[in-house]
Write an enzyme that holds these catalytic residues in place. Structure first.
Site, mmCIF file in Angstrom:
data_model
loop_
_atom_site.group_PDB
_atom_site.id
_atom_site.type_symbol
_atom_site.label_atom_id
_atom_site.label_comp_id
_atom_site.label_asym_id
_atom_site.label_seq_id
_atom_site.Cartn_x
_atom_site.Cartn_y
_atom_site.Cartn_z
ATOM 1 N N GLU A 226 49.741 42.245 39.647
ATOM 2 C CA GLU A 226 49.017 40.981 39.771
ATOM 3 C C GLU A 226 49.044 40.194 38.461
ATOM 4 O OE1 GLU A 226 47.923 39.342 42.265
ATOM 5 O OE2 GLU A 226 48.373 40.876 43.734
ATOM 6 N N TYR B 237 40.091 36.143 40.219
ATOM 7 C CA TYR B 237 41.246 36.403 41.089
ATOM 8 C C TYR B 237 41.719 37.852 40.965
ATOM 9 C CZ TYR B 237 45.858 36.914 42.862
ATOM 10 O OH TYR B 237 46.925 37.421 43.556
ATOM 11 N N ASP C 14 43.795 32.340 44.176
ATOM 12 C CA ASP C 14 44.570 31.696 43.103
ATOM 13 C C ASP C 14 45.090 30.354 43.631
ATOM 14 O OD1 ASP C 14 46.492 32.435 44.890
ATOM 15 O OD2 ASP C 14 47.751 33.515 43.459
#
Ligand code: SF4
Length: 367
Positions: free
Chosen positions: A46, A129, A147
């Site tokens: 991520e 996020y 996001d």
């Protein structure tokens, strides 16, 4: 514009979730970080995926996992090794923060990535996020992970015209995402929403005809999907004229410098590199090296030019060859962030892309 709760009143939340999840099961891409649900691996992926395309990330991710297969391995690595593995991926503060946060995980949680919102949020560099992505994807908790990609999809689905660069808009989208997330399978739901944004509901020309949730989409109903999301224009990046120097000493070694600990490209290495003041005849590189105890001479004409675009800044670097004329203060030099390295050693140090190009130029023909 209606509020998010008003929107949800007439909206088929469970029908949407089913359509989305079914499409995801049948169409998801086989990505290396999707093959297991290890929170450490999901976290790394991520962070790498922020501001970077999937195709670019895959080889970096695989190399990173080969070097640091566990949180423990990353926690124990030197920062320079981590930056070297990240070299070329940009936004290096992501790598430094991740490294620091993994050290916190080792010290405070025995190497296991925590699974509560409170604890995950406290980790360095972990914003809403990333926290949502770790908790939902790895731990299957119904936490939103919003996001820019997800905001685009939601702004279209719910016909929301708020400026997505504002934090108030993000909060609104997080509230909507929290309300629509599947409670049975939040892990796949969030990944499906991200996948939809990447593959179908793309920034330009969304493929509405192929979209598995088109019947739930208010923007498509109104025919305004291409006008959403609303996003305030960014200021154009500022241009900086730079001078860099490839300085060789009498043994043929090259002078490199570790950038400051904070700010742009912190702790990466570079060739001596200074901003050129407009209208000034002074050589800023020679001046700064003199202050660090080294006398140098550089050629008048530049031998190579490099242009590098950051998100907010453009560097136009004129590169000059030069040579070291000896120390004026060796002790000062040794205490500085400068050092001479051999041409064989130089590639062991992490450099930003712009200066990797200068290495390639400097070593051209050296094999
Ligand atoms: Fe996006 Fe079109 Fe699907 Fe709406 S119908 S979610 S605009 S791809």
């Amino acid at each position: 514009m209606k509020t998010e709760t008003e929107e949800l009143k007439d909206w088929d939340v469970s029908g949407f979730g089913n359509d989305l999840l079914q499409w995801y099961q049948e169409n998801k891409r086989d990505l290396p970080w999707r093959r297991e649900r290890d929170p450490y691996r999901i976290w790394v992926s991520e962070i790498m995926l922020q501001q970077t395309k999937v195709d670019t990330v895959i080889p970096y991710y695989e190399k990173f996992m080969a070097l640091f297969p566990t949180a423990e391995a990353l926690a124990e690595a030197e920062e320079e090794t981590v930056l070297k593995a990240w070299e070329g991926l940009g936004y290096y503060s992501r790598a430094r923060n991740l490294h620091q946060a993994i050290k916190e995980v080792k010290e405070q949680y025995g190497g296991k990535v925590p699974d509560t919102k409170e604890e995950v949020h406290k980790l360095r560099g972990v914003g809403p996020y990333t926290a949502g992505a770790i908790l939902s994807i790895a731990y299957n908790k119904p936490e939103p992970a919003v996001d820019g990609n997800v905001m685009r999809v939601l702004s279209r689905l719910f016909l929301i015209g708020d400026d997505i660069t504002k934090s108030s808009a993000r909060k609104k989208f997080e509230a909507i995402a929290a309300a629509v997330i599947s409670k049975d399978n939040p892990s796949d739901f969030n990944q499906a929403l991200m996948e939809l944004g990447a593959m179908i509901c793309t920034p330009r020309s969304p493929a509405c005809l192929l979209c598995p949730v088109q019947q739930h989409c208010l923007a498509r109903e109104e025919g305004v999907q291409e006008q959403l999301p609303v996003k305030a224009k960014k200021l154009p990046p500022k241009m900086k004229k730079m001078k860099a120097a490839i300085i060789e000493d009498e043994e043929g070694r090259l002078l490199i410098e570790k950038r400051p600990e904070k700010g742009l490209l912190a702790n990466l290495w570079q060739f001596p590199n200074m901003e050129l003041e407009e209208g000034s005849s002074e050589d800023p590189v020679a001046e700064s090296l003199k202050k660090a105890g080294l006398r140098t001479e550089t050629e008048q004409a530049s031998c190579f030019e490099v242009r590098h675009v950051f998100s907010h800044l453009i560097w136009e670097i004129d590169v000059h060859f030069g040579k070291s004329m000896g120390f004026t203060n060796e002790q000062k030099f040794n205490e500085s962030r400068l050092k001479f390295v051999t041409k064989e050693e130089i590639r062991k140090y992490p450099f930003p892309v712009s200066h990797q190009k200068i290495i390639d130029y400097a070593l051209k023909g050296e094999g």
